[in-house]
Motif scaffolding. Structure first.
Motif, PDB file in Angstrom:
ATOM      1  N   LYS A 158       0.830  -1.212   0.000  1.00 28.95           N
ATOM      2  CA  LYS A 158       0.000   0.000   0.000  1.00 28.95           C
ATOM      3  C   LYS A 158       0.865   1.264   0.000  1.00 28.95           C
ATOM      4  CE  LYS A 158      -4.054  -2.112   2.160  1.00 28.95           C
ATOM      5  NZ  LYS A 158      -3.629  -3.490   1.885  1.00 28.95           N
ATOM      6  N   PHE A 159       1.819   1.317  -0.941  1.00 28.27           N
ATOM      7  CA  PHE A 159       2.674   2.493  -1.110  1.00 28.27           C
ATOM      8  C   PHE A 159       2.046   3.439  -2.120  1.00 28.27           C
ATOM      9  CE2 PHE A 159       6.643  -0.222  -0.150  1.00 28.27           C
ATOM     10  CZ  PHE A 159       6.516   0.036   1.213  1.00 28.27           C
ATOM     11  N   SER A 160       2.007   4.704  -1.779  1.00 27.32           N
ATOM     12  CA  SER A 160       1.556   5.729  -2.711  1.00 27.32           C
ATOM     13  C   SER A 160       2.581   6.856  -2.709  1.00 27.32           C
ATOM     14  CB  SER A 160       0.179   6.256  -2.305  1.00 27.32           C
ATOM     15  OG  SER A 160      -0.273   7.220  -3.227  1.00 27.32           O
ATOM     16  N   ILE A 186       9.732  11.366  -4.432  1.00 26.48           N
ATOM     17  CA  ILE A 186      10.944  10.567  -4.470  1.00 26.48           C
ATOM     18  C   ILE A 186      11.793  11.036  -5.642  1.00 26.48           C
ATOM     19  CG2 ILE A 186      11.887   8.273  -4.989  1.00 26.48           C
ATOM     20  CD1 ILE A 186       9.731   7.036  -3.330  1.00 26.48           C
ATOM     21  N   LYS A 187      13.063  11.313  -5.358  1.00 26.98           N
ATOM     22  CA  LYS A 187      14.004  11.754  -6.383  1.00 26.98           C
ATOM     23  C   LYS A 187      15.077  10.697  -6.564  1.00 26.98           C
ATOM     24  CE  LYS A 187      13.465  16.719  -5.409  1.00 26.98           C
ATOM     25  NZ  LYS A 187      14.193  17.979  -5.098  1.00 26.98           N
ATOM     26  N   LEU A 188      15.384  10.377  -7.815  1.00 24.27           N
ATOM     27  CA  LEU A 188      16.367   9.348  -8.126  1.00 24.27           C
ATOM     28  C   LEU A 188      17.462   9.929  -9.017  1.00 24.27           C
ATOM     29  CD1 LEU A 188      13.937   6.426  -9.036  1.00 24.27           C
ATOM     30  CD2 LEU A 188      15.036   6.831  -6.819  1.00 24.27           C
ATOM     31  N   ARG A 189      18.690   9.454  -8.814  1.00 25.23           N
ATOM     32  CA  ARG A 189      19.795   9.839  -9.683  1.00 25.23           C
ATOM     33  C   ARG A 189      19.713   8.963 -10.936  1.00 25.23           C
ATOM     34  NH1 ARG A 189      22.389  14.202  -9.123  1.00 25.23           N
ATOM     35  NH2 ARG A 189      22.876  13.751  -6.953  1.00 25.23           N
ATOM     36  N   LEU A 212      11.527   3.623  -1.473  1.00 32.49           N
ATOM     37  CA  LEU A 212      10.155   3.245  -1.117  1.00 32.49           C
ATOM     38  C   LEU A 212      10.078   2.764   0.324  1.00 32.49           C
ATOM     39  CD1 LEU A 212       8.910   1.376  -4.325  1.00 32.49           C
ATOM     40  CD2 LEU A 212       7.975   3.495  -3.364  1.00 32.49           C
ATOM     41  N   THR A 213      11.142   2.138   0.801  1.00 35.37           N
ATOM     42  CA  THR A 213      11.165   1.688   2.197  1.00 35.37           C
ATOM     43  C   THR A 213      11.045   2.878   3.143  1.00 35.37           C
ATOM     44  OG1 THR A 213      12.653  -0.083   1.489  1.00 35.37           O
ATOM     45  CG2 THR A 213      12.404   0.245   3.851  1.00 35.37           C
ATOM     46  N   HIS A 214      11.554   4.032   2.720  1.00 37.96           N
ATOM     47  CA  HIS A 214      11.471   5.241   3.546  1.00 37.96           C
ATOM     48  C   HIS A 214      10.042   5.779   3.628  1.00 37.96           C
ATOM     49  CE1 HIS A 214      15.610   5.808   4.649  1.00 37.96           C
ATOM     50  NE2 HIS A 214      16.029   5.780   3.400  1.00 37.96           N
ATOM     51  N   ASN A 215       9.127   5.243   2.839  1.00 39.59           N
ATOM     52  CA  ASN A 215       7.723   5.610   3.029  1.00 39.59           C
ATOM     53  C   ASN A 215       7.239   5.178   4.412  1.00 39.59           C
ATOM     54  OD1 ASN A 215       7.601   6.523   0.394  1.00 39.59           O
ATOM     55  ND2 ASN A 215       5.673   5.508  -0.048  1.00 39.59           N
ATOM     56  N   VAL A 216       7.870   4.142   4.956  1.00 39.94           N
ATOM     57  CA  VAL A 216       7.454   3.592   6.246  1.00 39.94           C
ATOM     58  C   VAL A 216       8.450   3.932   7.348  1.00 39.94           C
ATOM     59  CG1 VAL A 216       6.841   1.483   7.488  1.00 39.94           C
ATOM     60  CG2 VAL A 216       6.279   1.706   5.053  1.00 39.94           C
ATOM     61  N   TRP A 217       9.724   3.736   7.083  1.00 39.67           N
ATOM     62  CA  TRP A 217      10.769   3.949   8.097  1.00 39.67           C
ATOM     63  C   TRP A 217      11.720   5.064   7.646  1.00 39.67           C
ATOM     64  CZ3 TRP A 217       9.167   1.690  12.245  1.00 39.67           C
ATOM     65  CH2 TRP A 217       8.470   0.484  12.168  1.00 39.67           C
ATOM     66  N   GLY A 218      11.926   6.039   8.533  1.00 41.07           N
ATOM     67  CA  GLY A 218      12.754   7.183   8.180  1.00 41.07           C
ATOM     68  C   GLY A 218      14.239   6.893   8.219  1.00 41.07           C
ATOM     69  N   ASP A 219      14.726   6.339   9.319  1.00 41.24           N
ATOM     70  CA  ASP A 219      16.155   6.118   9.490  1.00 41.24           C
ATOM     71  C   ASP A 219      16.554   4.715   9.035  1.00 41.24           C
ATOM     72  OD1 ASP A 219      16.688   8.653  10.602  1.00 41.24           O
ATOM     73  OD2 ASP A 219      15.908   7.969  12.534  1.00 41.24           O
ATOM     74  N   HIS A 220      17.861   4.537   8.842  1.00 40.52           N
ATOM     75  CA  HIS A 220      18.373   3.237   8.403  1.00 40.52           C
ATOM     76  C   HIS A 220      18.592   2.315   9.604  1.00 40.52           C
ATOM     77  CE1 HIS A 220      19.927   5.806   4.902  1.00 40.52           C
ATOM     78  NE2 HIS A 220      18.957   5.038   4.422  1.00 40.52           N
ATOM     79  N   ASP A 221      17.514   2.033  10.326  1.00 41.64           N
ATOM     80  CA  ASP A 221      17.631   1.157  11.493  1.00 41.64           C
ATOM     81  C   ASP A 221      17.261  -0.265  11.095  1.00 41.64           C
ATOM     82  OD1 ASP A 221      14.920   1.306  11.109  1.00 41.64           O
ATOM     83  OD2 ASP A 221      14.511   2.483  12.908  1.00 41.64           O
ATOM     84  N   ASN A 222      17.143  -1.146  12.073  1.00 36.71           N
ATOM     85  CA  ASN A 222      16.839  -2.549  11.776  1.00 36.71           C
ATOM     86  C   ASN A 222      15.465  -2.711  11.134  1.00 36.71           C
ATOM     87  OD1 ASN A 222      19.283  -3.568  12.687  1.00 36.71           O
ATOM     88  ND2 ASN A 222      18.556  -3.810  14.793  1.00 36.71           N
ATOM     89  N   ASN A 223      14.494  -1.889  11.560  1.00 32.02           N
ATOM     90  CA  ASN A 223      13.171  -1.950  10.939  1.00 32.02           C
ATOM     91  C   ASN A 223      13.265  -1.647   9.449  1.00 32.02           C
ATOM     92  OD1 ASN A 223      11.628  -2.528  13.298  1.00 32.02           O
ATOM     93  ND2 ASN A 223      11.815  -0.391  13.929  1.00 32.02           N
TER      94      ASN A 223
END
Length: 323
Positions: A158-160, A186-189, A212-223
Motif C-alpha cells: 500500500k505504497f503511494s 521521491i528523487k532518483l539519480r 520506497l522503504t522510507h515511506n514507512v521507516w525514516g532512518d536506516h535502522d533494523n526496521n
C-alpha cells in the motif's frame, strides 16, 4: 610521485609528494579541469568504495608512482550553464510543496487512507526539462512506474508516491536517491556522473526500492533493513515466477519455489562462476534453496550498506506520523 590523470579524453601528468594529501591533488585537478573537489570522482586501482578523507596522504589513499587515474566530474563551465535554470526549477518545486502542505487534503504516502489499489502508485512523473534528453528521462521514470514487480510491491504494501522525479545535477551530488516527506516526492539519480547518459535500469530500480522503504521507516535502522530486504526479495521472487511460467505471486501470500535449474542460474549470477552452479545442484532442494538465498542475501547486504551512504533520507517515519 608521478601520476597521470585523464579527463574528457585529455591526459594531465602530475608530480606530487607521497605525503601530499588528497586535497592537494584535488586542488591541482580543479586548476587543470575546472572541476571542483566536491564534484570530483577519482577512479584508480585499489581505491576504496567508500568516500575518503581528503586529508589523508596519497600513499594512504592507495596511490603509487606511475599510477593512472581517471577523473569523472562536471566542470564549472558546465555548472554555470545550468545553475540559473536549475535554481528556477527548485524555486517552483518549493512553491508547489508549500501549496501542497497548505492544501486541506494531503496525500498520505503509505496509502492507509486510500480505498482502491489504483491509488497505490506514482501519481505524477516529472523529468527535469532543462537537462539533455528529458524524453529519455521520462521514459525511464515511466518504465519504473509500469514495472510489474514494482507495482506488485506497491499494491502489496500500500505504497503511494506523489511525485517520482530525478535528482538535479549538483543537488546533493553524493546521493543516489531522496525520499521527501515519506513519499510526497521521491528523487532518483537517473544520469551518470558526467550527465552524458543514464544509469542501468536495475541499479536505479534498486535505489527506488530503497527509497520506497522510507515511506514507512525514516532512518536506516533494523526496521528499515528488514523491510528493504523484504521488498528486494519480493521483486526477485515476482520476476522469477514470471520467468518460470509458474503462478505469478499475487497478493494472497503465495510462495514461489524455484526449480533446481533456476536456482543454479541464480547461484551462478551471485557468485559469477559456472562451478558455483554445479556445486549448487548437489544436495536436496531445500539445501540448494538455502544456499541460493544465503549467497544472494550476502550480496544484497553489501550493496545496501553502500547504498545507505548515498541516501539522503532520514528522520521520522510515516508510521510515526500516523501515531
Amino acid at each position: 610521485m608521478n601520476l597521470t590523470v585523464s579527463h574528457r579524453g585529455q591526459s594531465y601528468p602530475l608530480s606530487l609528494l607521497p605525503n601530499d594529501t588528497l586535497a592537494v591533488l584535488q586542488a591541482k585537478l580543479e586548476e587543470l579541469t575546472s572541476t571542483p573537489p566536491p564534484l570530483q570522482k577519482l577512479l584508480y586501482k585499489g581505491k576504496s568504495s567508500k568516500p575518503q578523507d581528503d586529508q589523508i596522504s596519497l600513499t594512504q589513499a592507495g596511490l603509487k608512482d606511475g599510477m593512472k587515474i581517471q577523473l569523472i566530474g562536471t566542470t564549472l563551465q558546465e555548472l554555470d550553464g545550468i545553475k540559473t535554470v536549475e535554481s528556477e526549477v527548485q524555486k517552483r518545486e518549493r512553491i508547489m510543496r508549500e501549496r501542497a502542505a497548505k492544501a486541506p487534503s494531503k496525500l498520505r504516502s503509505t496509502g492507509l487512507s486510500q480505498s482502491s489499489d489504483l491509488n497505490y502508485r506514482f501519481h505524477k512523473l516529472i523529468p527535469l526539462p532543462h537537462l539533455p534528453e528529458p524524453s529519455s528521462a521520462l521514459s525511464l521514470l515511466q518504465r519504473l512506474s509500469d514495472d510489474p514487480a514494482i507495482r506488485h510491491i506497491m499494491n502489496k504494501h500500500k505504497f503511494s508516491v506523489g511525485v517520482l522525479t530525478e535528482l538535479a545535477p549538483h543537488e546533493h551530488p553524493e546521493l543516489l536517491g531522496l525520499n521527501e516527506n515519506a513519499g510526497q516526492q521521491i528523487k532518483l539519480r537517473l544520469r551518470t556522473n558526467r550527465y552524458d547518459g543514464f544509469r542501468t535500469y536495475k541499479e536505479v530500480r534498486r535505489v527506488l526500492c530503497h527509497e520506497l522503504t522510507h515511506n514507512v521507516w525514516g532512518d536506516h535502522d533494523n526496521n528499515f533493513k528488514e523491510l528493504n530486504s523484504l521488498l528486494n526479495r519480493e521483486v526477485a521472487e515476482y520476476e522469477s515466477s514470471v520467468r518460470a511460467g509458474t503462478n505469478v505471486l499475487g497478493y494472497s501470500g503465495e510462495v514461489y519455489e524455484p526449480s533446481a535449474q533456476l536456482e543454479a542460474d541464480s547461484y551462478s549470477r551471485v557468485l559469477g562462476s559456472v562451478s558455483g552452479s554445479a556445486a549448487l545442484l548437489q544436495g536436496d532442494s531445500e539445501d540448494r534453496r538455502r544456499r541460493v538465498l544465503e549467497a544472494a542475501e550476502r550480496r544484497l547486504r553489501t550493496e545496501e550498506e553502500e547504498m545507505e551512504d548515498s541516501c539522503g533520507t532520514a528522520g521520522r517515519s510515516a508510521l510515526a506520523d500516523e501515531n
